[in-house]
Structure formats: C-alpha cells, structure tokens
Motif scaffolding. Structure first.
Motif, mmCIF file in Angstrom:
data_model
loop_
_atom_site.group_PDB
_atom_site.id
_atom_site.type_symbol
_atom_site.label_atom_id
_atom_site.label_comp_id
_atom_site.label_asym_id
_atom_site.label_seq_id
_atom_site.Cartn_x
_atom_site.Cartn_y
_atom_site.Cartn_z
ATOM 1 N N GLY A 16 -0.561 -45.054 38.065
ATOM 2 C CA GLY A 16 0.025 -43.736 37.524
ATOM 3 C C GLY A 16 -0.840 -42.549 36.841
ATOM 4 N N PHE A 17 -1.805 -43.068 36.264
ATOM 5 C CA PHE A 17 -2.654 -42.105 35.440
ATOM 6 C C PHE A 17 -3.143 -40.978 36.267
ATOM 7 N N SER A 18 -3.629 -41.021 37.659
ATOM 8 C CA SER A 18 -3.853 -40.113 38.584
ATOM 9 C C SER A 18 -3.069 -39.032 38.606
ATOM 10 N N ALA A 19 -1.785 -39.166 38.693
ATOM 11 C CA ALA A 19 -0.656 -38.082 38.852
ATOM 12 C C ALA A 19 -0.807 -37.294 37.695
ATOM 13 N N ILE A 20 -1.221 -37.453 36.536
ATOM 14 C CA ILE A 20 -1.326 -36.634 35.411
ATOM 15 C C ILE A 20 -2.929 -36.034 35.212
ATOM 16 N N GLY A 21 -3.613 -36.270 36.312
ATOM 17 C CA GLY A 21 -4.818 -35.703 36.253
ATOM 18 C C GLY A 21 -6.307 -36.487 35.875
ATOM 19 N N LEU A 22 -5.964 -37.833 35.389
ATOM 20 C CA LEU A 22 -7.130 -38.658 34.621
ATOM 21 C C LEU A 22 -7.892 -39.276 35.961
ATOM 22 N N ASP A 23 -9.069 -39.438 35.841
ATOM 23 C CA ASP A 23 -9.979 -40.118 36.929
ATOM 24 C C ASP A 23 -9.826 -41.795 36.728
ATOM 25 N N ILE A 24 -9.055 -42.303 37.708
ATOM 26 C CA ILE A 24 -8.835 -43.820 37.705
ATOM 27 C C ILE A 24 -9.931 -44.610 38.425
ATOM 28 N N TYR A 25 -10.317 -45.855 37.772
ATOM 29 C CA TYR A 25 -11.298 -46.701 38.344
ATOM 30 C C TYR A 25 -10.469 -47.991 38.583
ATOM 31 N N PRO A 26 -9.991 -48.472 39.497
ATOM 32 C CA PRO A 26 -9.401 -49.805 39.845
ATOM 33 C C PRO A 26 -10.367 -50.775 39.746
ATOM 34 N N CYS A 27 -10.122 -51.790 38.869
ATOM 35 C CA CYS A 27 -11.143 -53.087 38.844
ATOM 36 C C CYS A 27 -10.367 -54.220 38.691
ATOM 37 N N ASP A 28 -9.985 -54.722 39.944
ATOM 38 C CA ASP A 28 -9.191 -55.939 39.944
ATOM 39 C C ASP A 28 -10.010 -57.258 39.809
ATOM 40 N N ASP A 29 -11.464 -57.128 39.917
ATOM 41 C CA ASP A 29 -12.397 -58.425 39.757
ATOM 42 C C ASP A 29 -12.763 -58.110 38.322
ATOM 43 N N SER A 30 -12.716 -59.012 37.491
ATOM 44 C CA SER A 30 -12.988 -59.032 36.241
ATOM 45 C C SER A 30 -14.553 -59.330 35.916
ATOM 46 N N GLU A 31 -15.245 -59.719 37.101
ATOM 47 C CA GLU A 31 -16.809 -59.897 36.854
ATOM 48 C C GLU A 31 -17.147 -58.411 37.294
ATOM 49 N N ASN A 32 -16.727 -57.643 37.750
ATOM 50 C CA ASN A 32 -17.172 -56.037 37.811
ATOM 51 C C ASN A 32 -16.943 -55.121 36.868
ATOM 52 N N ALA A 33 -16.207 -55.662 35.914
ATOM 53 C CA ALA A 33 -15.685 -54.742 34.868
ATOM 54 C C ALA A 33 -16.616 -54.377 33.882
ATOM 55 N N PRO A 34 -17.739 -55.293 33.586
ATOM 56 C CA PRO A 34 -18.688 -54.741 32.494
ATOM 57 C C PRO A 34 -19.530 -53.897 33.168
ATOM 58 N N HIS A 35 -20.020 -53.909 34.307
ATOM 59 C CA HIS A 35 -20.842 -52.997 35.143
ATOM 60 C C HIS A 35 -20.140 -51.789 35.385
ATOM 61 N N LEU A 36 -19.049 -51.736 35.711
ATOM 62 C CA LEU A 36 -18.104 -50.495 36.041
ATOM 63 C C LEU A 36 -18.128 -49.606 34.580
ATOM 64 N N LEU A 37 -17.707 -50.260 33.532
ATOM 65 C CA LEU A 37 -17.460 -49.617 32.418
ATOM 66 C C LEU A 37 -18.896 -49.147 31.868
ATOM 67 N N ARG A 38 -19.951 -49.724 31.989
ATOM 68 C CA ARG A 38 -21.470 -49.395 31.597
ATOM 69 C C ARG A 38 -21.972 -47.870 32.587
ATOM 70 N N ASN A 39 -21.482 -48.020 33.806
ATOM 71 C CA ASN A 39 -21.632 -46.992 34.698
ATOM 72 C C ASN A 39 -20.974 -45.580 34.261
ATOM 73 N N ILE A 40 -19.773 -45.943 34.057
ATOM 74 C CA ILE A 40 -18.845 -44.776 33.418
ATOM 75 C C ILE A 40 -19.259 -44.187 32.165
ATOM 76 N N ALA A 41 -19.508 -45.131 31.398
ATOM 77 C CA ALA A 41 -20.079 -44.640 30.058
ATOM 78 C C ALA A 41 -21.265 -43.826 30.170
ATOM 79 N N ASP A 42 -22.270 -44.629 30.592
ATOM 80 C CA ASP A 42 -23.385 -43.830 30.743
ATOM 81 C C ASP A 42 -23.770 -42.578 31.539
ATOM 82 N N SER A 43 -22.779 -42.348 32.382
ATOM 83 C CA SER A 43 -22.549 -40.861 33.078
ATOM 84 C C SER A 43 -22.423 -39.891 32.304
#
Length: 107
Positions: A16-43
């Motif tokens: 639902g957050f995409s409907a208000i203009g936020l960028d969403i990053y689905p992460c249904d696999d807990s092993e990918n969450a740390p890597h995804l956070l690092r990539n987004i924060a470092d960008s």
C-alpha cells in the motif's frame, strides 16, 4: 538532489505504500533483508527508510552501521503480523537518552 522514502518488508505489509508515492522493496526472504538494507542505505537516495518490525529485528548489524548518521533515518513500522513494540522501545530509548529518564512511558 531530492531524497526519497523507502519501505522494506514483506510484500503484504508494504504494498500500500506505493500508492502514496513511497518506494517499496519487498523482502519475503529474511536472508536477503540485511543485504537489501545495506544497498538502499548506501545508495544515498533515501532520507528515510521504513522497515517492518520483522525486518527491523533481523537487521541489527546493518542498522548499527547507520546509527550515528543523520541520513538515512531507519524507522520500524508494524507489519501485517502485528506490532511487536520495537518502535515504542526505540522511541523510549531516544527520550531516555535525551533527558536522562523515560518521561513518556515511565518504564
């Protein structure tokens, strides 16, 4: 350059957050969450990164890397599985650090 807001969490909780203009990053696999956070924060494209509490709880090491930085602000939000209280505990610790006592929650 304008800074955006990102939301990371399980697909059901964040869609639902995409409907208000936020960028969403689905992460249904807990092993990918740390890597995804690092990539987004470092960008450096995001001023605020919301994490569902489930993702927030499994990314402690990555969150610590950014704890002393003003940007990005990493903020827990409840997911569809319910509220674990991580956001309230974080707010309480900020208040206690700022004034020396938990004047809001009195715990």
């Amino acid at each position: 350059m304008a800074k955006n807001i990102a939301v990371i969490g399980d697909s059901e909780s964040i869609k639902g957050f995409s409907a208000i203009g936020l960028d969403i990053y689905p992460c249904d696999d807990s092993e990918n969450a740390p890597h995804l956070l690092r990539n987004i924060a470092d960008s450096e494209d995001y001023a605020i990164i919301y994490l569902t509490e489930e993702v927030y709880n499994i990314t402690l090491k990555e969150r610590d890397r950014y704890s002393e930085r003003l940007i990005p602000a990493i903020i827990p939000i409840p997911g569809v599985k319910g509220n674990s209280g991580a956001g309230v505990r974080r707010l309480s610790s900020f208040v206690e650090k700022a004034v020396g006592s938990d004047i809001i929650f009195n715990n």
